[in-house]
Motif scaffolding. Structure first.
Motif, PDB file in Angstrom:
ATOM      1  N   VAL A  68      42.372 -65.814 -66.837  1.00 32.71           N
ATOM      2  CA  VAL A  68      42.978 -67.135 -67.057  1.00 32.71           C
ATOM      3  C   VAL A  68      44.086 -67.044 -68.101  1.00 32.71           C
ATOM      4  O   VAL A  68      45.151 -67.655 -67.953  1.00 32.71           O
ATOM      5  CB  VAL A  68      41.903 -68.169 -67.459  1.00 32.71           C
ATOM      6  CG1 VAL A  68      42.526 -69.439 -67.987  1.00 32.71           C
ATOM      7  CG2 VAL A  68      40.996 -68.463 -66.288  1.00 32.71           C
ATOM      8  N   GLY A  69      43.878 -66.253 -69.149  1.00 36.27           N
ATOM      9  CA  GLY A  69      44.902 -66.088 -70.173  1.00 36.27           C
ATOM     10  C   GLY A  69      46.147 -65.411 -69.641  1.00 36.27           C
ATOM     11  O   GLY A  69      47.278 -65.828 -69.935  1.00 36.27           O
TER      12      GLY A  69
ATOM     13  N   GLY B 156      52.485 -68.017 -66.058  1.00 34.81           N
ATOM     14  CA  GLY B 156      53.016 -69.333 -65.691  1.00 34.81           C
ATOM     15  C   GLY B 156      54.011 -69.846 -66.697  1.00 34.81           C
ATOM     16  O   GLY B 156      55.071 -70.392 -66.332  1.00 34.81           O
ATOM     17  N   ILE B 157      53.711 -69.693 -67.968  1.00 34.65           N
ATOM     18  CA  ILE B 157      54.635 -70.145 -69.016  1.00 34.65           C
ATOM     19  C   ILE B 157      55.923 -69.329 -68.966  1.00 34.65           C
ATOM     20  O   ILE B 157      57.034 -69.871 -69.088  1.00 34.65           O
ATOM     21  CB  ILE B 157      53.952 -70.053 -70.398  1.00 34.65           C
ATOM     22  CG1 ILE B 157      52.850 -71.104 -70.492  1.00 34.65           C
ATOM     23  CG2 ILE B 157      54.964 -70.217 -71.516  1.00 34.65           C
ATOM     24  CD1 ILE B 157      51.968 -70.964 -71.711  1.00 34.65           C
TER      25      ILE B 157
ATOM     26  N   LEU C 122      47.134 -65.313 -66.447  1.00 38.32           N
ATOM     27  CA  LEU C 122      47.797 -66.229 -65.517  1.00 38.32           C
ATOM     28  C   LEU C 122      48.539 -67.345 -66.255  1.00 38.32           C
ATOM     29  O   LEU C 122      49.629 -67.759 -65.840  1.00 38.32           O
ATOM     30  CB  LEU C 122      46.787 -66.818 -64.533  1.00 38.32           C
ATOM     31  CG  LEU C 122      46.210 -65.842 -63.502  1.00 38.32           C
ATOM     32  CD1 LEU C 122      45.143 -66.530 -62.659  1.00 38.32           C
ATOM     33  CD2 LEU C 122      47.309 -65.275 -62.632  1.00 38.32           C
ATOM     34  N   SER C 123      47.962 -67.828 -67.343  1.00 37.55           N
ATOM     35  CA  SER C 123      48.640 -68.863 -68.140  1.00 37.55           C
ATOM     36  C   SER C 123      49.922 -68.318 -68.755  1.00 37.55           C
ATOM     37  O   SER C 123      50.968 -68.987 -68.737  1.00 37.55           O
ATOM     38  CB  SER C 123      47.719 -69.369 -69.246  1.00 37.55           C
ATOM     39  OG  SER C 123      46.582 -69.974 -68.702  1.00 37.55           O
ATOM     40  N   ALA C 124      49.851 -67.110 -69.290  1.00 41.58           N
ATOM     41  CA  ALA C 124      51.047 -66.500 -69.879  1.00 41.58           C
ATOM     42  C   ALA C 124      52.113 -66.271 -68.814  1.00 41.58           C
ATOM     43  O   ALA C 124      53.306 -66.505 -69.053  1.00 41.58           O
ATOM     44  CB  ALA C 124      50.684 -65.183 -70.564  1.00 41.58           C
TER      45      ALA C 124
ATOM     46  N   CYS D 195      37.961 -65.153 -68.624  1.00 42.03           N
ATOM     47  CA  CYS D 195      38.822 -65.667 -69.701  1.00 42.03           C
ATOM     48  C   CYS D 195      40.107 -64.849 -69.814  1.00 42.03           C
ATOM     49  O   CYS D 195      41.188 -65.407 -70.031  1.00 42.03           O
ATOM     50  CB  CYS D 195      38.064 -65.640 -71.027  1.00 42.03           C
ATOM     51  SG  CYS D 195      36.764 -66.869 -71.131  1.00 42.03           S
TER      52      CYS D 195
ATOM     53  N   VAL E  32      54.840 -76.433 -70.727  1.00 35.75           N
ATOM     54  CA  VAL E  32      54.373 -75.360 -71.627  1.00 35.75           C
ATOM     55  C   VAL E  32      53.409 -75.969 -72.615  1.00 35.75           C
ATOM     56  O   VAL E  32      52.390 -75.475 -72.921  1.00 35.75           O
ATOM     57  CB  VAL E  32      55.551 -74.690 -72.334  1.00 35.75           C
ATOM     58  CG1 VAL E  32      55.080 -73.718 -73.377  1.00 35.75           C
ATOM     59  CG2 VAL E  32      56.442 -73.985 -71.322  1.00 35.75           C
TER      60      VAL E  32
END
Length: 108
Positions: free
Chosen positions: A66-67, A73-74, A69-71, A63, A108
């Motif tokens: 993933v968090g 990416g954004i 990597l998401s940050a 988790c 986003v």
């Protein structure tokens, strides 16, 4: 291990003929099955094995990854919007010129 079969099939009285008696018997079996399953879940919850602990640690780490990597990416979408994304979108098709400003907010 055979909680369902024992409670539902073995404890059912097949000699009952009246509809209300069958309903009472069914409700009684369902309550007994529910209580038995809750007892079994309580027994399983109280046991914390090394394998279960490691699965939970791996889940938390997943988790977090993933968090992050998401940050990232954004952040990349916002940072490269005007330099890379908008010119690339305009080169794809002329209609993208009007849609291009909405690509990053949609991502986003």
């Amino acid at each position: 291990e055979y909680i369902f079969s024992q409670n539902v099939f073995s404890n059912y009285d097949h000699s009952l003929k009246h509809k209300d008696a069958v309903t009472l018997q069914t409700n009684s079996i369902m309550i007994q099955l529910h209580e038995t399953l809750l007892d079994k879940i309580d027994d399983e919850i109280n046991v914390l094995t090394c394998k279960l602990f490691m699965i939970r640690v791996i889940g938390v780490l997943f988790c977090i990854i993933v968090g992050v990597l998401s940050a990232a990416g954004i952040t990349g979408l916002i940072f490269y919007e005007s330099d890379v994304i908008l010119p690339f979108a305009k080169d794809i098709h002329p209609i993208m010129e009007s849609i291009a400003p909405y690509i990053v907010p949609a991502g986003v």
